[in-house]
Design an enzyme around this catalytic site. Sequence first.
Site, PDB file in Angstrom:
ATOM      1  N   ALA A 115       0.866  -1.186   0.000  1.00  0.00           N
ATOM      2  CA  ALA A 115       0.000   0.000   0.000  1.00  0.00           C
ATOM      3  C   ALA A 115       0.902   1.235   0.000  1.00  0.00           C
ATOM      4  O   ALA A 115       2.109   1.132   0.240  1.00  0.00           O
ATOM      5  CB  ALA A 115      -0.896   0.017   1.224  1.00  0.00           C
ATOM      6  N   LYS A 116       0.349   2.362  -0.295  1.00  0.00           N
ATOM      7  CA  LYS A 116       1.074   3.624  -0.157  1.00  0.00           C
ATOM      8  C   LYS A 116       0.056   4.747  -0.076  1.00  0.00           C
ATOM      9  O   LYS A 116      -1.036   4.637  -0.636  1.00  0.00           O
ATOM     10  CB  LYS A 116       1.983   3.867  -1.371  1.00  0.00           C
ATOM     11  CG  LYS A 116       3.156   4.766  -1.079  1.00  0.00           C
ATOM     12  CD  LYS A 116       4.256   4.006  -0.348  1.00  0.00           C
ATOM     13  CE  LYS A 116       5.499   4.827  -0.156  1.00  0.00           C
ATOM     14  NZ  LYS A 116       6.632   3.982   0.234  1.00  0.00           N
ATOM     15  N   GLY A 117       0.427   5.814   0.607  1.00  0.00           N
ATOM     16  CA  GLY A 117      -0.496   6.938   0.705  1.00  0.00           C
ATOM     17  C   GLY A 117       0.267   8.227   0.895  1.00  0.00           C
ATOM     18  O   GLY A 117       1.490   8.224   1.049  1.00  0.00           O
TER      19      GLY A 117
END
Length: 427
Positions: A115-117
């Site tokens: 994931a990444k944000g």
Amino acid sequence: MAKAVHATSQLEWDTPLYQQARTQLEHALAFAEVPDFVATRLRHPEQAVILTLPVQLDDGAYEMFPAYRVKHSSVLGPTKGGIRYDLAVDLGECAALAMWMTWKCALLRLPYGGAKGGVRCNARELSMAELARITRRFTAELAPFIGPQLDIPAPDMATNEQTMAWMMDTYSMQKGYAVPEIVTGKPVSLGGSLFRHEATGAGVVMVIERACERLGWDLAAQRCVVQGFGNVGGIAASELFAKGASVIGVSDISGGVYASDGLDVPALHAYVTEHGSLEGLETGVTRITNEELLELECDVLAVAAREDQITGANAGNLRCRLLAEGANGPTTIDGDRILAERGIPVLPDILTNAGGVTVSYFEWVQDLGRLFWDRDEIRRRLSEKMADAFDRVWDVAQERGIRLRDAALVAAIREVSAALEARGIYP
Ligand code: NAD
């Protein structure tokens, strides 16, 4: 003929950086020998959350900050990945970085997906109070999508232990009890892990050292250049210095410094601690630009700043014998092709900077067990994990006659594929 029931081209995250991640994937799929349904699933992220955060600035005005969280794959477990604060943050960047996280976790055999944000903002211009309000609002809005068994954020560019402390506190306040395992990269006082701060940079140097052994080089005799002097680059430079290598150039956003017989890395850290960056440092160094730094003659060039640094425009001018990717996605597709043509080996990001997520995994395990390990134990476990992954990548590259990047992706994709083949696609 296949029925025309879908349209998966030109999706919202299909930016140049996502295309870079996709192109790497397609390249590796040619060697990975995985079923078509696995490739079809892995070409796209599973979930993307887009938010606009209304946040009050110190002058009383409200500003809107676009924010994102993208989960690429939850096949192997909860998703894991950093939160960055940067003006370039967009959906495509988060999707690309989330995909790379999937490969990184799989390659290191961690029970996570990627994931990444991030929040689109200029962290350097925001006060601590403003950063705290952005982080708390972001966490509150993300609360339905994150969780210790669902998605576990960590620091990335311009975020740090303090950011994770605010995230942990905001999430915990909503739950009504302390949930340290919701984020990694926390302060040790909150259940953070010893050696997490150093893990990515130390892991970069563990990979460089193992590569040197395979190439028959002595690390202590190498002349090294490091781009980026933050968490990854700053620690990598210190580790190289501690191992006796000569660090002849480093840089940050303010430019680079060079000394042909080696920089005094501890003195650089002392300067940055006092002044916030390398800006204005003149004593005992020659000032150079970031462009010049990348083209210095050296043995090992470690790029640890940000994506898209080695491109079609400068890859032909690099004068290193080995490139180590401490940052995520620092080499464009064109840059990569030129380095391959020139025979310069590249230690790929999903292997080289995996020390951070590996110790993040150790942190999460310690938090869940409420049982903490000492520094030496963590360093030893990290070293074993990095060596194991490096050896598998090196062996695949040798067996198949492919580059290390493709070998790392092949090894990672096969891990995810084995799990997805066993699970099948629901329903
Ligand atoms: P950071 O914010 O601590 O440091 C970034 C450094 O790069 C700073 O010194 C900054 O001044 C410099 N920089 C920014 N733009 C630059 C430019 N154009 N030229 C030269 N220097 C520039 O960030 P970080 O955590 O060290 O992350 C760096 C890279 O490593 C990112 O790509 C990140 O995704 C990746 N990464 C970080 C971790 C981690 O644990 N922190 C783990 C894996 C990968």
